[in-house]
Design an enzyme around this catalytic site. Structure first.
Site, mmCIF file in Angstrom:
data_model
loop_
_atom_site.group_PDB
_atom_site.id
_atom_site.type_symbol
_atom_site.label_atom_id
_atom_site.label_comp_id
_atom_site.label_asym_id
_atom_site.label_seq_id
_atom_site.Cartn_x
_atom_site.Cartn_y
_atom_site.Cartn_z
ATOM 1 N NE ARG A 194 62.607 52.878 24.012
ATOM 2 C CZ ARG A 194 62.307 52.748 22.073
ATOM 3 N NH1 ARG A 194 63.139 52.975 21.367
ATOM 4 N NH2 ARG A 194 61.004 52.318 22.216
ATOM 5 C CE LYS A 213 45.533 45.040 38.607
ATOM 6 N NZ LYS A 213 45.287 46.564 37.309
ATOM 7 C CG ASP A 235 44.354 39.348 39.469
ATOM 8 O OD1 ASP A 235 44.837 39.899 40.167
ATOM 9 O OD2 ASP A 235 43.226 38.929 39.081
ATOM 10 C CG HIS A 236 49.091 41.078 42.613
ATOM 11 N ND1 HIS A 236 48.791 42.181 41.345
ATOM 12 C CD2 HIS A 236 49.174 42.081 43.564
ATOM 13 C CE1 HIS A 236 48.347 43.283 42.004
ATOM 14 N NE2 HIS A 236 48.481 43.158 43.756
ATOM 15 C CE LYS A 295 47.998 40.983 47.682
ATOM 16 N NZ LYS A 295 49.109 41.503 48.249
ATOM 17 C CD GLU A 318 44.356 50.718 46.883
ATOM 18 O OE1 GLU A 318 43.839 51.299 46.150
ATOM 19 O OE2 GLU A 318 45.973 50.557 46.838
ATOM 20 C CG ASP A 342 43.910 50.494 39.662
ATOM 21 O OD1 ASP A 342 44.333 49.559 39.127
ATOM 22 O OD2 ASP A 342 44.292 50.667 41.204
ATOM 23 C CG HIS A 348 42.877 42.773 41.453
ATOM 24 N ND1 HIS A 348 44.465 42.355 41.246
ATOM 25 C CD2 HIS A 348 43.582 43.935 42.040
ATOM 26 C CE1 HIS A 348 45.066 42.857 40.803
ATOM 27 N NE2 HIS A 348 44.500 44.687 41.217
ATOM 28 C CE LYS A 367 44.391 54.086 44.014
ATOM 29 N NZ LYS A 367 45.583 53.267 44.314
ATOM 30 C CE LYS A 404 47.990 47.760 51.684
ATOM 31 N NZ LYS A 404 47.068 48.388 50.580
#
Length: 512
Positions: free
Chosen positions: A66, A172, A201-202, A206, A240, A259, A264, A364, A369
């Site tokens: 935009r 996603k 889905d990243h 990997k 994480e 999430d 994943h 979280k 991680k």
């Protein structure tokens, strides 16, 4: 030595199945081109593809947002993003070559007139090339705009082309529950054919996630024990140490289950549990993944409390610094019921996996991680070592680490040097970086090129998404109906104590 490597590649089913040909000439259009995902991931990924010579000789990039900007102003934006977030320092010549093929069109995603201008720009680029280029639309926007953009593309006649391929990449989350996912799919299916749609889905991009397939299907060593007769249980962890940062608006409406688990982690589960496909054709791979998901029976309302735990972090210490609890984070509603930790006990009801519990946990503000899959074999059936040191004999464990230290390790029982038969666990370890002496490409690099090729192997199909939500939806409904708040756990800890109860007697979560 080179000959030996070649011969191994020839018989590797993963290498044969995922062999990738050249990328056809393409114009890639990014909706949401000034957003955070484009800035941090997509633009740097495109630069690194250009650096590696992986983009087609004829490639154009069109940004849509935009915000009013000229082509040159957007080029400056893209240059700054690439310099800041590329995994390697940009080469000036490569960077400038990429930016010269960049155009920008400003309009709101619901403004039909803007799609006509976009079509004009793409047609101009085709005329410059002297042939129609494949068209790929990347929806890097808020999920609320996914359906809007697809409907506007269809209304503008941009959802197909008589002379070239048209594809669309959808980020996603694909829906926020089963009903919304099906409503979005209804729009998708009336706007595009399924073979044109690439739901990203990243995690599947990997290298180490793909290595799960190589590990299972390129090594006969493990296949004989990959079943209920030898495996005691599986733990899939996606922990994480960070909090929600500035994402309170998104995260509080999502939570840990939506999430990470719905997408994943269930994808990791399918790769671990799927049967060998007849070939690595995209649909044959996805057929096997769907069978796994459909073999997971959704919980009845009374089963949810017995098989799931949800938690929420309180204040604590991470990396020597005091951090606030979730309810004290900026933007989080005072009476939020959102979970920041989720643990599940699932079972795949088929011949190979029946009776093997599969435990998933994500959260979280945990101790560190790490994303990993840990497969624990059953204990040895007879203990021949009758002295007190036999306590050192532990079940063998196979751990596939996705991040941060990508690799595979196997724990074995070995004798400690000395006069006594003392046993202790030792590790055999493969680390991706030290073995191949190279930096893994970013997931988006692989996924963008696969979408431009039309290879959907690493993308989720509609029936996969539907099956994933069918598993998660009853849990969400039971949690909404429950009057019990998420269990508290201190930031920097292993998670809520209640999660240990899911494992049953004799089992423990792997230490983070």
């Amino acid at each position: 030595m080179a000959v030996a490597v070649e011969s191994l590649t020839e018989v590797n089913p993963l290498a044969l199945g995922l062999e990738r040909g050249p990328v056809p000439p393409t114009t890639l259009t990014i909706f949401g081109a000034s957003g955070d995902l484009a800035r941090r991931k997509l633009l740097p990924a495109l630069y690194n593809l250009a650096h590696d010579g992986a983009l087609p000789a004829r490639f154009n990039l069109v940004g849509i947002s935009r915000a009013e900007m000229s082509d040159d102003e957007y080029r400056r934006f893209a240059r700054e993003a690439i310099v800041s977030f590329s995994r390697r320092p940009p080469d000036t010549q490569v960077l400038e070559g990429l930016l010269t093929r960049l155009r920008y069109v400003a309009f709101g995603f619901d403004e039909q007139e803007g799609y006509g201008r976009l079509d004009g720009v793409i047609s101009e680029l085709d005329a410059e090339a002297g042939l129609p280029l494949n068209r790929v639309y990347y929806l890097s926007t808020a999920p609320a705009f996914f359906g809007v953009i697809m409907e506007r593309l269809k209304a503008a006649g941009m959802n197909h082309h008589r002379e070239t391929d048209v594809r669309i990449i959808i980020e996603k989350p694909f829906g926020s529950d089963l009903a919304s996912a099906r409503a979005l799919q209804a729009i998708v299916s009336t706007s595009f054919r399924e073979r044109q749609v690439f739901r990203i889905d990243h995690y599947l991009g990997k290298e180490t996630v793909q290595n799960v397939l190589a590990f299972r299907f390129a090594n006969y060593l493990f296949e004989p024990v990959w079943n209920r007769n030898y495996i005691d249980h599986v733990q899939i962890t996606a922990a994480e140490d960070l909090g929600i940062g500035t994402r309170a608006g998104y995260y509080d409406s999502s939570g840990a289950l939506r999430d990470l688990v719905q997408n994943h982690m269930l994808q990791l589960l399918t790769l671990l549990c799927m049967e060998p496909p007849a070939s690595f054709d995209a649909d044959k791979v996805r057929d096997e993944k769907v069978k796994v998901l459909e073999a997971i029976r959704p919980f009845r309302p009374e089963e949810v409390a017995l098989n799931t735990v949800r938690g929420r972090y309180t204040d604590g210490v991470i990396g020597g610094e005091r951090v606030p609890g979730y309810l004290d984070e900026d933007g989080v509603p005072e009476h939020s019921g959102t979970e920041t930790y989720a643990a599940l006990r699932l079972e795949v009801h088929n011949w190979r996996w029946a009776g093997v519990p599969i435990f998933l946990r994500t959260g979280k503000r945990l101790a560190r991680k790490v994303t990993e899959i840990a497969v624990t074999l059953k204990p040895v059936p007879h203990m021949a070592f009758q002295n007190a040191d036999s306590a050192g004999v532990q079940p063998n464990q196979l751990v596939l680490t996705v991040q941060p230290n990508e690799g595979v390790s196997i724990s074995l029982g070995a004798k400690v040097p000395g006069t006594r038969m003392s046993i202790r666990p030792v590790n055999m370890e493969f680390l991706y970086g030290t073995t191949f002496l190279s930096e893994s490409p970013e997931a988006y690099e692989r996924l963008i090129t696969d979408a431009m090729r039309g290879d959907a192997t690493l993308f989720t199909r509609n029936d996969e998404v539907d099956a994933q939500w069918s598993i998660i939806d009853p849990i969400l409904a039971a949690w909404r109906a429950s009057e019990v708040n998420p269990a508290p756990y201190e930031a920097g800890s292993e998670g809520p104590e209640e999660a240990q109860g899911l494992l049953g007697a004799g089992r423990h979560w792997r230490t983070l």
